[in-house]
Design an enzyme around this catalytic site. Structure first.
Site, PDB file in Angstrom:
ATOM      1  CE  LYS A   7      -6.887  10.602   4.391  1.00  0.00           C
ATOM      2  NZ  LYS A   7      -6.738  11.704   5.461  1.00  0.00           N
ATOM      3  CE  LYS A  63       3.360   8.433  14.433  1.00  0.00           C
ATOM      4  NZ  LYS A  63       2.569   9.024  14.811  1.00  0.00           N
ATOM      5  CE  LYS A  91       1.436  10.882   0.452  1.00  0.00           C
ATOM      6  NZ  LYS A  91       0.326  11.909   0.962  1.00  0.00           N
TER       7      LYS A  91
END
Length: 371
Positions: free
Chosen positions: A143, A238, A235
């Site tokens: 992240k 969004k 992956k």
């Protein structure tokens, strides 16, 4: 978290993880618990990897089993959030869960931030968690967009990584243990955090000479990870700049079909085969089919022997998606327009969740000398 988690009380002789599809009954008095982050409307990966799994799990009839599902809105704060958008996303996440068939009477459905005991237990557990263990976690590195070999002790990393991002696995552990959860449904990318949870539960029990916290059992989702339609090396997300890479459960049939038509495949013609290395795009479409039909990959490939080209494969995927989400899409639209009903559902769930959390927190305070 996707921040997704579920649990059942581990008993002697149980391994620490099991495929959800292998569960036919939970031990008496189990607690099943899972949260997702409020990213708004959910995409196909969220649905197959978490929410449909919750629906399946909560349909298993077991004596005195609690099903607790919710929105990890405190976890969302580990990355910058627009308050207006976050509030909208919280509503849409609840609507998505309800539209997918989660029964709010049978299951506790709540917002993490509405139960202050989460933050209270988080601090207690932070004080018994080593920095070294947190530093080895891989998700904060992902992240924070640092390398896999990054360390929080490096000056550049130390300057740029927020404490909340580094420490959020402890809050995740507090979420799980606060309800004395026993099974946690997660994908492979969350397995490391469940190991931390079990490690922390053991440390707490040893430090305070108790067996208060159970060892939560990992329930691995039966569906393989759904990847980006446009770049199957990563992956489905969004946040992907190319929105053709991501299918939302409330996308219209026209939009879904367009995205599937643009999905990356390959130049190999003829028989459809599952080969994630040589044919990642085709294999990702097969993963979607396998997940939607609940059939093993080998069976899925055998039953698609009639397909001879990529167009037929993509048309078939589009038809399956429409059959799966036609009713869900309509219900989601109705729910998002009725925030008063969503507030009522969450108020009831928040109260039920806090009743359990406050009772357990009183015992935890006694054990730690804070009562």
């Amino acid at each position: 978290m996707s921040c997704t988690r579920v649990f059942v009380r581990a008993s002697r002789g149980y391994s620490t993880s099991v495929q959800t599809s292998a569960i036919s009954k939970f031990p008496e008095g189990s607690t099943i618990y899972s949260l997702i982050q409020p990213t708004g409307r959910i995409h196909l990966g969220n649905y197959l990897g978490a929410i449909r799994n919750w629906r399946d799990i909560s349909s298993i009839e077991s004596r005195d089993t609690k099903y607790i599902f919710g929105i990890a809105d405190l976890h969302a704060l580990t990355l910058p959030q627009d308050p207006v958008i976050l509030k909208k996303n919280r509503y849409e996440a609840i609507a998505s869960i309800l539209a997918a068939g989660i029964d709010p009477e049978k299951c506790i459905l709540y917002h993490q931030s509405s139960v202050p005991e989460h933050a209270e237990l988080n601090w207690i557990l932070t004080c018994i968690t080593s920095m070294g263990y947190l530093n080895r976690m891989t998700q904060w590195k992902s992240k924070a967009k640092t390398g896999d070999d990054s360390s929080v002790y490096q000056d550049e990393v130390l300057a740029n990584v927020k404490a909340g991002l580094l420490c959020y696995p402890i809050l995740q552990t507090a979420d799980i243990l606060l309800y004395k959860s026993t099974h946690v449904p997660v994908g492979d990318d969350q397995s490391q955090h469940l190991e931390l949870c079990r490690h922390t539960a053991s440390n707490f029990n040893h430090a305070f000479k108790t067996n208060f916290f159970p060892q939560p059992k990992t329930l691995l989702t039966p569906t393989k990870k759904v990847l980006s339609l446009r770049n199957p090396a990563k992956k489905m997300s969004k946040s992907d700049i190319d929105q053709n890479s991501c299918i939302y459960v409330n996308d219209s049939f026209e939009i879904t079909s367009k995205k599937i038509r643009k999905a990356t495949t390959d130049s190999i013609q003829g028989k459809i085969t599952y080969d994630p290395i040589e044919r990642p795009g085709v294999s990702n479409l097969l993963t979607i089919i396998s997940g939607l039909t609940r059939k093993p990959m080998e069976t899925t490939v055998d039953e698609l022997s009639w397909i001879t080209n990529h167009k037929e494969l993509k048309d078939y995927v589009s038809e399956l998606l429409e059959a799966e989400f036609k009713d869900t899409r309509q219900l989601f639209d109705e729910l998002t327009k009725n925030t008063e009903y969503l507030d009522k559902i969450c108020k009831n769930g928040n109260d039920r969740a806090r009743s359990i959390a406050s009772t357990n927190m009183k015992e935890i305070k006694k054990l730690t000398g804070l009562d």
